[in-house]
Design a protein around this motif. Sequence first.
Motif, PDB file in Angstrom:
ATOM      1  N   ALA A 156      48.014  21.600 -24.883  1.00 26.50           N
ATOM      2  CA  ALA A 156      47.470  20.255 -24.670  1.00 26.50           C
ATOM      3  C   ALA A 156      45.966  20.326 -24.463  1.00 26.50           C
ATOM      4  N   SER A 157      45.295  19.236 -24.782  1.00 31.32           N
ATOM      5  CA  SER A 157      43.859  19.101 -24.540  1.00 31.32           C
ATOM      6  C   SER A 157      43.661  18.024 -23.482  1.00 31.32           C
ATOM      7  N   TYR A 158      42.524  18.107 -22.766  1.00 32.48           N
ATOM      8  CA  TYR A 158      42.297  17.183 -21.645  1.00 32.48           C
ATOM      9  C   TYR A 158      40.880  16.630 -21.685  1.00 32.48           C
ATOM     10  N   ALA A 159      40.769  15.386 -21.256  1.00 33.90           N
ATOM     11  CA  ALA A 159      39.470  14.737 -21.103  1.00 33.90           C
ATOM     12  C   ALA A 159      39.389  14.203 -19.684  1.00 33.90           C
ATOM     13  N   VAL A 160      38.255  14.506 -19.008  1.00 32.11           N
ATOM     14  CA  VAL A 160      38.115  14.124 -17.592  1.00 32.11           C
ATOM     15  C   VAL A 160      36.795  13.397 -17.393  1.00 32.11           C
ATOM     16  N   GLN A 161      36.858  12.312 -16.626  1.00 31.35           N
ATOM     17  CA  GLN A 161      35.660  11.544 -16.285  1.00 31.35           C
ATOM     18  C   GLN A 161      35.400  11.657 -14.793  1.00 31.35           C
ATOM     19  N   VAL A 162      34.169  12.044 -14.443  1.00 26.47           N
ATOM     20  CA  VAL A 162      33.761  12.162 -13.043  1.00 26.47           C
ATOM     21  C   VAL A 162      32.638  11.172 -12.788  1.00 26.47           C
ATOM     22  N   ASP A 163      32.853  10.273 -11.815  1.00 23.23           N
ATOM     23  CA  ASP A 163      31.819   9.306 -11.442  1.00 23.23           C
ATOM     24  C   ASP A 163      31.120   9.768 -10.170  1.00 23.23           C
ATOM     25  N   PHE A 164      29.811   9.594 -10.137  1.00 15.30           N
ATOM     26  CA  PHE A 164      29.030   9.911  -8.937  1.00 15.30           C
ATOM     27  C   PHE A 164      28.603   8.579  -8.318  1.00 15.30           C
ATOM     28  N   LYS A 165      29.081   8.340  -7.103  1.00 11.38           N
ATOM     29  CA  LYS A 165      28.848   7.050  -6.448  1.00 11.38           C
ATOM     30  C   LYS A 165      27.909   7.199  -5.255  1.00 11.38           C
ATOM     31  N   ASN A 166      27.178   6.122  -4.987  1.00 12.15           N
ATOM     32  CA  ASN A 166      26.307   6.125  -3.813  1.00 12.15           C
ATOM     33  C   ASN A 166      27.073   5.659  -2.583  1.00 12.15           C
ATOM     34  N   SER A 167      26.368   5.512  -1.483  1.00 10.40           N
ATOM     35  CA  SER A 167      27.024   5.140  -0.223  1.00 10.40           C
ATOM     36  C   SER A 167      27.638   3.743  -0.269  1.00 10.40           C
ATOM     37  N   ASP A 168      27.200   2.907  -1.217  1.00 10.02           N
ATOM     38  CA  ASP A 168      27.762   1.555  -1.359  1.00 10.02           C
ATOM     39  C   ASP A 168      28.965   1.533  -2.292  1.00 10.02           C
ATOM     40  N   TYR A 176      31.265  13.783 -18.177  1.00 15.70           N
ATOM     41  CA  TYR A 176      32.551  14.054 -18.823  1.00 15.70           C
ATOM     42  C   TYR A 176      32.702  15.564 -19.064  1.00 15.70           C
ATOM     43  N   VAL A 177      33.907  16.062 -18.787  1.00 21.06           N
ATOM     44  CA  VAL A 177      34.246  17.458 -19.080  1.00 21.06           C
ATOM     45  C   VAL A 177      35.626  17.478 -19.713  1.00 21.06           C
ATOM     46  N   GLY A 178      36.000  18.616 -20.277  1.00 29.72           N
ATOM     47  CA  GLY A 178      37.317  18.672 -20.906  1.00 29.72           C
ATOM     48  C   GLY A 178      37.770  20.093 -21.171  1.00 29.72           C
ATOM     49  N   ALA A 179      38.992  20.206 -21.658  1.00 27.80           N
ATOM     50  CA  ALA A 179      39.587  21.484 -22.055  1.00 27.80           C
ATOM     51  C   ALA A 179      40.368  21.241 -23.334  1.00 27.80           C
ATOM     52  N   GLU A 180      40.310  22.201 -24.243  1.00 28.50           N
ATOM     53  CA  GLU A 180      40.965  22.024 -25.535  1.00 28.50           C
ATOM     54  C   GLU A 180      42.004  23.116 -25.789  1.00 28.50           C
ATOM     55  N   ARG A 201      22.092  10.865  -1.418  1.00 26.30           N
ATOM     56  CA  ARG A 201      23.261  11.681  -1.722  1.00 26.30           C
ATOM     57  C   ARG A 201      24.352  10.845  -2.402  1.00 26.30           C
ATOM     58  N   LEU A 202      24.973  11.486  -3.391  1.00 30.96           N
ATOM     59  CA  LEU A 202      26.047  10.836  -4.134  1.00 30.96           C
ATOM     60  C   LEU A 202      27.370  11.552  -3.856  1.00 30.96           C
ATOM     61  N   THR A 203      28.468  10.844  -4.117  1.00 27.23           N
ATOM     62  CA  THR A 203      29.805  11.402  -3.922  1.00 27.23           C
ATOM     63  C   THR A 203      30.539  11.436  -5.254  1.00 27.23           C
ATOM     64  N   PRO A 204      31.018  12.632  -5.674  1.00 26.13           N
ATOM     65  CA  PRO A 204      31.769  12.718  -6.935  1.00 26.13           C
ATOM     66  C   PRO A 204      33.197  12.200  -6.762  1.00 26.13           C
ATOM     67  N   VAL A 205      33.658  11.461  -7.738  1.00 28.40           N
ATOM     68  CA  VAL A 205      35.003  10.879  -7.690  1.00 28.40           C
ATOM     69  C   VAL A 205      35.699  11.112  -9.029  1.00 28.40           C
ATOM     70  N   LEU A 206      36.952  11.553  -8.991  1.00 29.66           N
ATOM     71  CA  LEU A 206      37.735  11.716 -10.213  1.00 29.66           C
ATOM     72  C   LEU A 206      38.154  10.322 -10.692  1.00 29.66           C
ATOM     73  N   ALA A 207      37.529   9.867 -11.785  1.00 31.44           N
ATOM     74  CA  ALA A 207      37.781   8.505 -12.258  1.00 31.44           C
ATOM     75  C   ALA A 207      38.926   8.462 -13.256  1.00 31.44           C
ATOM     76  N   LYS A 208      38.932   9.385 -14.246  1.00 31.81           N
ATOM     77  CA  LYS A 208      39.992   9.380 -15.264  1.00 31.81           C
ATOM     78  C   LYS A 208      40.335  10.817 -15.661  1.00 31.81           C
ATOM     79  N   ALA A 209      41.594  11.010 -16.097  1.00 29.16           N
ATOM     80  CA  ALA A 209      42.027  12.300 -16.635  1.00 29.16           C
ATOM     81  C   ALA A 209      43.117  12.024 -17.650  1.00 29.16           C
ATOM     82  N   GLN A 210      42.826  12.371 -18.896  1.00 27.98           N
ATOM     83  CA  GLN A 210      43.770  12.072 -19.972  1.00 27.98           C
ATOM     84  C   GLN A 210      44.178  13.357 -20.686  1.00 27.98           C
ATOM     85  N   ARG A 211      45.490  13.498 -20.862  1.00 26.75           N
ATOM     86  CA  ARG A 211      46.015  14.610 -21.669  1.00 26.75           C
ATOM     87  C   ARG A 211      46.314  14.073 -23.061  1.00 26.75           C
ATOM     88  N   TYR A 212      45.934  14.845 -24.105  1.00 23.39           N
ATOM     89  CA  TYR A 212      46.170  14.359 -25.468  1.00 23.39           C
ATOM     90  C   TYR A 212      46.501  15.538 -26.394  1.00 23.39           C
TER      91      TYR A 212
END
Length: 212
Positions: A156-168, A176-180, A201-212
């Motif tokens: 399987a291959s994967y697509a991942v989205q990481v959002d960096f959010k501020n204090s608000d 975006y990162v992935g594995a094939e 300072r920002l906080t990383p958040v796992l927004a999406k992860a799709q297997r295809y």
Amino acid sequence: MSVTRLKGSERARRRILVGSALGGLLLAGGLAACGGGNGQNAATSPTAGTTSTPNASSFSGTPPSALASSAASAIGSARASASAAASSASARASEFEASVEAETQRRSAAAEKELQNVKGRGNALSEVAMTGIPRAQSGGVLAVLVTITNKTGSDASYAVQVDFKNSDGKVVETRYVGAENLKPGKKEQPIAFSHEPPEPRLTPVLAKAQRY
């Protein structure tokens, strides 16, 4: 005894006396040269102020000036070789870094494209985890290690989205990162880097992860 014989005997006796005297003088001179001032037997050494010219024919090898020149040439050659090796290694490192960066960008673009039509957060959130990387290890850059594990029974291959959010809670940056073609049970660990300044300072958040 005749007068002639007496005269001959006298001459012979005088020769013996003179010879003995000369022998004594030579022996005394030899002892003076060999003996030290304290009367002890010392090794024979040249007297002060006496110089001796070495026989040039007894020397062999390279004269000092030519030897120094040869050594300098060898050192220069070694330095040139080391510099060339370092330059070659640096060039190879740059090429490798460029190839890695190109592959990272390609995978990032592929992951972003794959996630464009994904509704919700995707079907592979349970197969993705994130771990923050200490800034001391990342050169002060905000970065997270994304662990993607194929928990299915097929490739399987994967697509991942990481959002960096501020204090608000506002998304300031998205990466975006992935594995094939990941084998079942295998994992890959790409890193998502923020390109934003360290502050605020920002906080990383796992927004999406799709297997295809």
